[in-house]
Design a protein around this motif. Structure first.
Motif, short mmCIF file in Angstrom:
data_model
loop_
_atom_site.label_atom_id
_atom_site.label_comp_id
_atom_site.label_asym_id
_atom_site.label_seq_id
_atom_site.Cartn_x
_atom_site.Cartn_y
_atom_site.Cartn_z
N THR A 65 37.44 30.91 48.79
CA THR A 65 36.29 31.40 47.82
C THR A 65 36.79 31.05 46.41
O THR A 65 37.33 30.53 46.45
CB THR A 65 36.01 33.32 48.67
OG1 THR A 65 35.90 34.20 47.53
CG2 THR A 65 37.39 33.80 48.25
N GLY A 66 36.28 32.36 45.55
CA GLY A 66 37.02 32.02 44.21
C GLY A 66 36.30 33.54 43.47
O GLY A 66 37.40 34.55 44.15
N GLY A 67 36.54 33.05 42.44
CA GLY A 67 35.29 32.88 41.29
C GLY A 67 34.68 31.78 42.09
O GLY A 67 34.25 32.01 43.49
N GLU A 68 33.98 30.69 41.44
CA GLU A 68 33.37 29.52 42.59
C GLU A 68 34.16 28.36 43.31
O GLU A 68 34.39 27.56 42.11
CB GLU A 68 31.71 29.11 41.97
CG GLU A 68 31.37 28.38 42.46
CD GLU A 68 30.58 28.47 43.78
OE1 GLU A 68 30.32 29.78 44.26
OE2 GLU A 68 30.82 27.80 44.83
N ASN A 96 28.21 30.35 45.43
CA ASN A 96 26.77 31.39 45.23
C ASN A 96 25.66 29.68 45.54
O ASN A 96 24.78 30.63 44.99
CB ASN A 96 27.40 31.36 43.57
CG ASN A 96 27.59 30.16 42.93
OD1 ASN A 96 26.76 29.38 42.68
ND2 ASN A 96 28.49 30.43 42.06
N ASN A 157 24.47 36.41 51.74
CA ASN A 157 25.99 37.37 51.50
C ASN A 157 23.79 38.38 50.44
O ASN A 157 24.79 37.94 48.89
CB ASN A 157 26.28 37.52 50.76
CG ASN A 157 27.69 37.40 51.52
OD1 ASN A 157 27.31 37.41 52.41
ND2 ASN A 157 28.68 37.11 50.80
N VAL A 159 23.43 40.95 48.00
CA VAL A 159 24.19 42.53 47.32
C VAL A 159 23.32 43.65 46.86
O VAL A 159 22.46 43.07 46.00
CB VAL A 159 25.42 42.48 46.33
CG1 VAL A 159 25.49 43.68 45.15
CG2 VAL A 159 27.12 41.44 46.58
N ILE A 186 25.12 43.86 51.71
CA ILE A 186 26.47 44.25 51.09
C ILE A 186 25.72 45.76 49.67
O ILE A 186 24.95 45.64 49.30
CB ILE A 186 27.30 43.42 50.53
CG1 ILE A 186 27.12 42.14 51.74
CG2 ILE A 186 28.47 44.16 50.29
CD1 ILE A 186 27.89 41.36 51.01
N VAL A 188 26.83 47.37 46.75
CA VAL A 188 27.59 47.19 45.67
C VAL A 188 29.22 48.37 44.70
O VAL A 188 29.07 49.15 45.66
CB VAL A 188 27.14 47.37 44.19
CG1 VAL A 188 26.46 48.69 44.18
CG2 VAL A 188 27.42 46.34 43.38
N MET A 189 29.78 47.35 45.48
CA MET A 189 31.53 47.88 45.23
C MET A 189 31.70 48.42 43.97
O MET A 189 31.80 46.66 43.23
CB MET A 189 32.64 47.47 45.96
CG MET A 189 32.46 46.98 47.95
SD MET A 189 33.52 46.59 48.40
CE MET A 189 32.98 44.70 48.76
N LEU A 191 33.73 47.31 41.54
CA LEU A 191 35.62 45.82 41.62
C LEU A 191 34.67 45.07 40.98
O LEU A 191 35.38 43.95 40.56
CB LEU A 191 35.45 45.36 43.25
CG LEU A 191 36.28 45.85 44.39
CD1 LEU A 191 36.26 45.40 45.57
CD2 LEU A 191 37.90 46.76 44.14
N CYS A 319 35.91 38.61 40.19
CA CYS A 319 36.30 37.07 40.41
C CYS A 319 37.34 37.48 40.52
O CYS A 319 38.12 35.47 40.72
CB CYS A 319 35.72 36.30 38.92
SG CYS A 319 36.04 36.95 37.32
N GLY A 323 36.39 39.04 46.64
CA GLY A 323 35.40 38.95 47.58
C GLY A 323 36.16 39.10 48.27
O GLY A 323 37.02 39.39 48.46
#
Ligand code: SAM
Ligand code: SF4
Length: 323
Positions: A65-68, A96, A157, A159, A186, A188-189, A191, A319, A323
């Motif tokens: 994962t990332g970032g992207e 993304n 995914n 949000v 999902i 929204v958290m 974070l 990021c 995630g």
């Protein structure tokens, strides 16, 4: 690996970069975040070494994962190397999707098993509002390419954001009638860069499910790697609809994961600021035993449950965690 609460930990999420080509409102500030210098980021050799050690401790599933993750050069070669590690039987990637189309087949051939693509809206203007940049068409091309490349399952995914995309919950769920996609909503958290914004835009998943059920009845179903999602299917659906309620549903008792940040910190929990610096120890020439000990320390720090409901600020934003 088992933690002190008896949870089996066999899943490592690895952020390969803190850089991203989008600026999603629930994740990044509009101006972006100061990126770490390349020397601060784990090299692919370092990632492969850590994964090899973790596999000996029982890690079976790696998610990049990332970032992207697709902005980092050489990601295909990293997947090829990870695939060779004995014990790693599942490699997935969260993206993304906007850079995926030209790379999808190559990633699949390299050994990537599954992709999760983030898509919060089917409306170009709403996509521009949420991502602040980027093109909906590119994301949709990425999804098409993932299906054409033969990834299975392809998860989406989404949000859920009150007042932003709440009018599209039914349309996004309805994609699973036509395409073999697994759409997961999902909550929204808190974070991202703006915790107050997240708090003001929480859309409870019970509400999302009610909207999805305006399309048809949802019956319980299963999908590979469902993780914390509650999964359903329409009677004539070819994909599934899932709900991941980090705030409204506790699933910490089933948590099976550790995280590795791009700058080489092991994180026992997404929502905890505790972390262990593995990069420094690695770069000092640590042997396998010392590296295994770091994983054990991370395990010992795994909390029994998160406190996201308190909507407090965290030291790292999404990021920078992955995630
Ligand atoms: N850039 C990739 C992407 O967007 O898929 C991978 C990294 S992104 C941090 C991983 C996932 O976290 C995405 O599905 C994104 O929608 C989700 N995410 C980011 N910020 C979030 C937040 N504040 N609450 C819930 N999910 C969030
Ligand atoms: Fe980038 Fe993913 Fe964060 Fe959006 S959610 S800003 S695409 S890292």
């Amino acid at each position: 690996m088992r933690d002190r609460l008896g949870r089996t930990i066999d899943y490592l999420r690895i952020s390969v970069t803190d850089r991203c080509n989008l600026r999603c409102v629930y994740c990044m500030p509009a101006e972006g975040v100061p990126y770490k210098a390349h020397s601060e980021i784990l090299s692919y050799e370092e990632i492969v070494r850590l994964v090899s050690v973790s596999a000996k401790l029982g890690i079976k599933h790696i998610r990049l994962t990332g970032g992207e993750p697709l902005v980092r050069t050489g990601i295909v070669q990293l997947i090829r190397e990870l695939k060779k590690i004995p014990g790693i039987d599942d490699i997935s990637l969260t993206t993304n999707g906007t850079l995926l189309a030209p790379m999808a087949k190559e990633l699949q051939t390299a050994g990537l098993n599954r992709v999760n693509i983030s898509l919060d809206t089917l409306q170009p203007e709403c996509f521009a509002t949420i991502t602040r940049t980027g093109s909906l068409d590119a994301a949709l091309e990425g999804i098409k390419a993932a299906l054409a490349a033969g990834f299975d399952p392809v998860k989406i995914n989404t949000v859920a954001l009150a007042g932003v995309n709440d009018d599209e919950m039914a349309d996004l769920a309805a994609l699973t009638l036509k395409y073999p996609l697994h759409v997961r909503f999902i909550e929204v958290m808190p974070l991202g860069a703006d915790v107050a914004w997240a708090k003001n835009h929480v859309l409870p998943l019970a509400e999302v499910k009610a909207r999805a059920e305006s399309v048809g009845r949802l019956a319980p179903a299963t999908v590979t790697g469902a993780g914390p999602a509650q999964v359903f299917r329409y009677a004539t659906g070819v994909g599934t609809v899932g709900f991941i309620g980090a705030l409204s549903h506790g699933f910490c008792h089933r948590c099976n994961r550790l995280r590795l940040t791009a700058d080489g910190r092991l994180k026992p929990c997404l929502a905890s600021d505790k972390e262990i610096d593995v990069k420094q120890v690695l770069r000092q020439g640590a042997d396998e035993k010392e590296l295994k000990a770091l994983f054990s320390r991370a395990l010992a720090l795994k909390p029994s449950h998160h406190k996201l409901q308190q909507h407090k600020e965290h030291e790292r934003i999404m990021c920078q965690i992955g995630g």
